[in-house]
Design a protein around this motif. Structure first.
Motif: not given
Length: 930
Positions: A310-339
């Motif tokens: 279950s989600t405790k929080g979420v955040a977007l990773v800024p565009k400059l940190a994405l792997d654009v060569m793999s066609c990654e357009v968005v990356r989300v970090l999901q905060l959970t209880d332990s990871c």
């Protein structure tokens, strides 16, 4: 023909990272605040933790290290819960935080391999109570929006005396704030169901507002493309929904989506470049992805991602940190209880990994601010320059020399000394951006006065001294952390707990071996649990101590872990002997019954040095001293005019202090007189009080209430009670009395009340300011009591200074209080002085009554295999930067040739290594273009 244009993102696929790519060792707290609980820059991730009552943040890196792992560290930010945080869009290392402690702080974060600074860059004090929201401006440096309970403020961090603007009061709690992407407007959602749009530079009142939200429960707001606003919340049927609004017409929404019934707040994240909107429900396992359009259908679902936790929080990773060569357009970090789970959204394309797709990755917002806060406030509307995400172009942008801008002068309230004490930044401006701090100047610096232009890192003692000069006396325990130990150590499934024990009773009592807990069962029954047998208790009835009358107070004999004294409503004191190994059957016959009081007993307390001595207070307004060896009372102390709230023996066992409802604090010498030898004014409130001796018996600390029923702490000189309190500190408003535990080794007092969730911690010193507040600890649910174990239960290798047991409705949970230290491999002898063996008597009760005195022997807590930190080898001071001579030194032609040759050899590599093409693999037939 299809009415709607097909989107290139319609097949965007979420991919949850492999487990070895997760950020582990996370202990996310469950706190009630309006923030997202996690934020990310291109380099760092900050998130709420349960440490120190939520006053600490966890830190990790966005990208894994060379070993594929992400280290997790912590930084102590506030004295209370961190409610929100935000990274600067122009500086990956600059973090803003706000808190229940009514402050906003800016932190200059270091690389995770270095120790984080314990002092903030600056502190803002908006002065309107608890703070809920903090948000950097999207185009201007040094500009913050701060959300108080019912208002929003605009702050220029280079002018800390007062905000630029205090916007018009809202009708209820502000739940969310959002800057328009161009930085011109600020929107808010409120518990009064209103959406408001402000132009802070034009007027303090909203330029647009409407009562458009359908529920007052947990709304969020953000700007999407053009003039479109998006809100999340609940409809009239309590179903979660997201709605899109034209900010110029807030009376009706353009479109909406419903995401089912759930109690968790719906957190929205929006990516400007792709128009993708992500919605994650707090406490839920799903994340929904939509594409936002300025025309129908407005909101089109793209994907649904289901995680295992279950989600405790979420955040977007800024565009400059994405792997654009793999066609990654968005990356989300999901905060959970332990990871923390990275979730990558990728668009399936041929040649993914080998070709840059500029239709998926248009130029994005750069990291150089368009203007200063002052320029924006004066009406500027410049936009941040956009940069390419193409790896080759980004490499050129990084290689280009940064423009030098003059460093802004620090305002007086910020303090230049604090800047000079920083280890992580050489800029004199609290909000220096990469463009102004990337390249050091070789010319003499007017700030540092050094020829190199670099500010040398001060020694730790210099940093501490500079910080103390700015902030006043500080405690080595100020960042103390309370941590609930692993569930394997808990006693769970406690049934029938008595939650209505008298105010003078601590609620339960503990010793090294066992715990005694009162039960809400007729006959005054007490359950006894062995600490050596944690786990879930059976549902069946347990053997108990049957006291036959309601329990008023009870206490373990400090010198006999099997002997329990219980005071009852019938004015009798019963002494029970628990057999070795704990209760195997119900006890109905006490070893001793002592009677002398004529009315109900308030409380009982054992003598700290002499065995077999017990003191009790009663409704008959007397305090009586008992000898357990004879079962008889030996002294009757008088002088109280009303209820006795609390009693405490002095550390040397000679004197007894009491605090009474008649507004007096008294000291008795029981062997010399039945009347008090000293008397003085106590707290004005009559709700309850406790007393404890502190500072080697030179002072008395009383926790009580003032005339307005506000809880507070009062310090009295033990040699001059009649002079009144030498110092006091207000705590908060709450009906329960704060119960103190004082550690004489550290002079730290830990306090909490029955039914509280917060544990307060202070260091007490025998000089001004007397009380030094430390970090507090918050429990996830109200606790019914907190009792502490002997110092030998502390794990000195983990720098534990106190270990307590916390009683909740159904569990007993160990809580360790730790002091954060870097060199844990050494014994922290500045924290651990020799401790008294208070679990062994210094003399017998009869000897004490006859006039003898004694003192406990002391032992060292140092393990044999640990070296004291005071004897640790001294490390040579490390320069953060090379001396200017390295940069200014002219190299000979021979040196240049050697460097060039070495570089060429290194680039050629080893001839025995396999060629790159030897590792290439073939591709499937359908991958070839016709």
């Amino acid at each position: 023909m299809n009415r709607f244009k097909t989107s290139k993102f319609k097949n965007t696929t979420p991919k949850i990272a492999k487990k070895d790519e997760w950020i582990n060792n996370v202990r996310a707290g469950s706190f009630a605040s309006q923030g997202n609980h996690i934020k990310a820059s291109s380099k760092l991730v900050a998130f709420n933790t349960e440490q120190a009552g939520g006053g600490m943040l966890g830190l990790s890196s966005v990208q894994p290290g060379s070993d594929g792992q992400r280290a997790v560290t912590q930084i102590s930010c506030h004295s209370d819960l961190v409610t929100d945080m935000d990274f600067s869009p122009f500086d990956d290392s600059l973090l803003a935080t706000c808190s229940v402690d009514e402050t906003v702080k800016l932190w200059r974060l270091c690389d995770l391999a270095q120790e984080q600074s314990s002092s903030s860059e600056l502190t803002l004090r908006p002065g309107q109570g608890r703070l809920e929201l903090v948000l950097f401006h999207p185009t201007s440096s040094g500009l913050l929006a701060v959300g108080t309970t019912k208002s929003a403020q605009i702050w220029d961090t280079n002018c800390q005396e007062a905000p630029l603007a205090v916007l018009e009061q809202h009708g209820d709690q502000v739940q969310s704030l959002g800057w328009k992407l161009d930085g011109s407007l600020l929107a808010s959602s409120c518990k009064d169901k209103m959406i408001r749009v402000f132009d802070p530079r034009a007027q303090l009142a909203p330029v647009q507002s409407a009562k458009s939200l359908q529920s007052n429960k947990d709304s969020r707001i953000l700007w999407t493309k053009d003039d479109l606003l998006l809100t999340t919340g609940f409809d009239t049927m309590r179903s979660r929904e997201a709605r899109l609004w034209d900010s110029r017409k807030l009376t009706s929404s353009l479109g909406s989506v419903s995401l089912g019934t759930s109690s968790g707040t719906l957190i929205p994240l929006f990516d400007e470049d792709t128009g993708l909107l992500l919605l994650a429900g707090m406490g839920n396992t799903g994340i929904d992805c939509f594409e936002v359009s300025s025309s129908e259908p407005f909101l089109s679902q793209v994907s649904h991602c289901l995680t295992d936790t279950s989600t405790k929080g979420v955040a977007l990773v800024p565009k400059l940190a994405l792997d654009v060569m793999s066609c990654e357009v968005v990356r989300v970090l999901q905060l959970t209880d332990s990871c923390i789970l990275p979730i990558s959204y990728q668009v399936p394309r041929k040649n993914s990994g080998h070709e840059f797709h500029d239709d998926l990755h248009p130029d994005t917002v750069g990291t150089t601010p368009a203007m200063s806060a002052e320029e924006w406030w004066k009406g500027g509307n410049k936009q941040v320059e956009r940069v390419s995400l193409h790896p080759d172009k980004r490499a050129k942008q990084k290689a280009a020399p940064a423009k030098q801008t003059p460093a802004k002068k620090e305002v007086a309230s910020g303090g230049s000394k604090e800047d000079q004490a920083r280890d992580c930044s050489t800029s004199s401006s609290p909000l220096s951006t990469p463009s102004s701090s990337a390249a050091p100047s070789r010319s003499p610096s007017s700030t540092s006065g050094l020829s190199s232009g670099f500010v040398p890192s001060p020694s730790p003692s210099q940093s501490a001294k500079a910080f103390q000069n700015l902030m006043g006396p500080t405690s080595k325990f100020r960042h103390i952390q309370g941590t609930v130990m692993h569930r394997d150590t808990h006693i769970t499934n406690i049934r029938g707990l008595n939650l209505t024990t008298p105010g003078e009773c601590d609620g339960f009592c503990v010793n090294r071996q066992r715990v005694a807990v009162p039960l809400a069962i007729s006959g005054g029954q007490i359950a006894v649990f062995e600490r050596s047998q944690p786990g879930k208790l059976p549902d069946t009835a347990l053997p108990t101590i049957q006291n036959s009358v309601n329990v008023a107070d009870f206490a373990w004999d400090p010198f006999d872990t099997h002997r329990l004294a219980v005071a009852g409503d019938d004015a009798k004191i019963r002494v029970w002997q628990v057999p070795e190994g704990g209760l195997k059957e119900t006890l109905t016959e006490p070893k001793i019954i002592m009677q002398g009081h004529t009315e109900k007993i308030y409380s009982i307390t054992f003598h700290p040095l002499a065995s077999g001595l017990l003191v009790s207070s009663s409704y008959d307004l007397t305090v009586r001293l008992w000898n357990l060896e004879t079962g008889k009372q030996v002294k009757v102390l008088d002088g109280h005019q009303d209820q006795v709230f609390g009693m405490a023996w002095s550390p040397d066992g000679k004197l007894l202090a009491t605090v009474c409802k008649d507004g007096k604090v008294r000291i008795y010498d029981p062997r010399k007189s039945t009347s008090p030898v000293q008397e003085g004014p106590g707290p004005e409130g009559h709700r309850g009080a406790r007393v404890v001796w502190v500072c080697d018996g030179k002072y008395l600390m009383v926790s009580g209430f003032d005339s307005r029923s506000e809880r507070g702490l009062y310090l009295y000189s033990a040699s001059s009670l009649s002079s009144g309190a030498v110092s006091s500190v207000p705590v908060n408003v709450s009906p329960s009395t704060l119960i103190p535990y004082y550690d004489p080794d550290t002079s730290v007092v830990i306090l909490t009340g029955k039914g509280d969730t917060r544990v307060y911690i202070y260091e007490i010193v025998p000089e001004d300011p007397y009380f030094i507040e430390c970090s507090s600890f918050n429990s996830p649910e109200p606790h019914k009591g907190l009792a502490f174990l002997p110092k030998t239960e502390c794990n000195v290798r983990d720098v534990e200074v106190a270990v307590g047991l916390m009683l909740t409705k159904t569990t007993i949970e160990p809580v360790a209080f730790k002091v954060p230290r870097v060199k844990k491999e050494f014994f922290q002898d500045d924290v651990y002085s020799d401790t008294a063996v208070w679990w062994e008597p210094a003399l017998t009760g009869s000897a004490w009554l006859s006039g003898s005195n004694g003192q406990h022997k002391k032992i060292s807590l140092k393990p044999k295999d640990m070296t004291p930190v005071s004897e640790a080898p001294k490390e040579a001071p490390v320069r953060k930067y090379l001396p200017s001579s390295v940069y200014l030194e002219e190299k000979t032609d021979e040196q240049k040739k050697d460097e060039l040759l070495n570089a060429m050899v290194a680039k050629l590599g080893n001839m025995d290594d396999p060629l790159p093409q030897e590792s290439y693999e073939g591709v499937d037939e359908d991958e070839w273009d016709d």
